[in-house]
Design a protein around this motif. Structure first.
Motif, short mmCIF file in Angstrom:
data_model
loop_
_atom_site.label_atom_id
_atom_site.label_comp_id
_atom_site.label_asym_id
_atom_site.label_seq_id
_atom_site.Cartn_x
_atom_site.Cartn_y
_atom_site.Cartn_z
N SER A 1 89.69 39.55 -12.73
CA SER A 1 89.03 38.28 -12.99
C SER A 1 88.47 37.75 -11.68
N ARG B 1 88.35 29.12 -12.70
CA ARG B 1 89.75 29.54 -12.82
C ARG B 1 89.76 30.96 -13.37
N VAL C 1 92.56 32.98 -14.40
CA VAL C 1 93.46 33.15 -15.55
C VAL C 1 94.08 31.80 -15.84
N VAL D 1 101.61 37.32 -16.93
CA VAL D 1 100.36 37.59 -16.23
C VAL D 1 100.72 38.66 -15.22
N ASN E 1 97.19 42.28 -12.26
CA ASN E 1 95.76 41.95 -12.26
C ASN E 1 95.24 41.83 -10.84
N ILE F 1 92.88 39.35 -9.13
CA ILE F 1 92.31 38.02 -9.38
C ILE F 1 91.74 37.52 -8.06
N ILE G 1 95.19 31.68 -10.65
CA ILE G 1 96.03 31.61 -11.85
C ILE G 1 96.47 30.16 -12.03
N VAL H 1 104.81 35.73 -13.83
CA VAL H 1 103.62 36.13 -13.08
C VAL H 1 104.08 37.20 -12.09
N ASN I 1 100.57 40.90 -9.15
CA ASN I 1 99.14 40.61 -9.11
C ASN I 1 98.66 40.59 -7.66
N ILE J 1 96.10 38.44 -5.58
CA ILE J 1 95.47 37.13 -5.77
C ILE J 1 94.80 36.78 -4.44
N LEU K 1 97.94 30.43 -6.97
CA LEU K 1 98.75 30.16 -8.17
C LEU K 1 99.07 28.68 -8.22
N ASN L 1 103.97 39.38 -6.07
CA ASN L 1 102.54 39.11 -6.01
C ASN L 1 102.07 39.16 -4.56
#
Length: 109
Positions: free
Chosen positions: A2, A7, A9, A21, A24, A26, A41, A51, A54, A56, A63, A77
């Motif tokens: 994403s 935003r 997610v 979540v 991903n 992101i 997120i 979560v 990910n 990020i 987040l 994460n």
């Protein structure tokens, strides 16, 4: 994956069941909207969300756990180059082995 949104997610008005979540990429969610910070997120008014794992990167906030978002967990994460990695406004949220350099520290899970 994403990217390039306001935003990346959103989990909103959710509790119970199993909400995750996970795994991903992101990134680059920086599209401005007046009165709202771009976020990778966004967990809003939601409880028990997991979560994990990910990447990020390069978001306004990596987040964001909003008020009334309680009992959520964030684990493993990788946060990179966000203006703010984590904003925790809920209660009972926890974290484990996140790569974080800015923002609110989550107590261990």
């Amino acid at each position: 994956e994403s990217h390039d949104n306001h935003r990346g997610v959103i989990v909103e008005n959710s509790a119970g069941g199993e909400i995750a979540v996970a795994q991903n990429d992101i990134h680059d969610n920086r599209v401005p909207i007046d009165g709202s910070t771009p976020t990778g997120i966004f967990i809003n008014n939601s409880d028990g969300v997991r979560v994990f794992e990910n990447e990020i990167a390069r978001n306004g906030i990596g987040l964001h756990l909003s008020p009334n978002s309680d009992g959520n967990s964030a684990a493993f994460n990788y946060f990179l180059d966000n203006a703010l990695d984590i904003r925790n406004q809920g209660t009972g949220n926890c974290g484990l082995d996140n790569s974080v350099s800015t923002g609110d520290a989550l107590p261990p899970c």
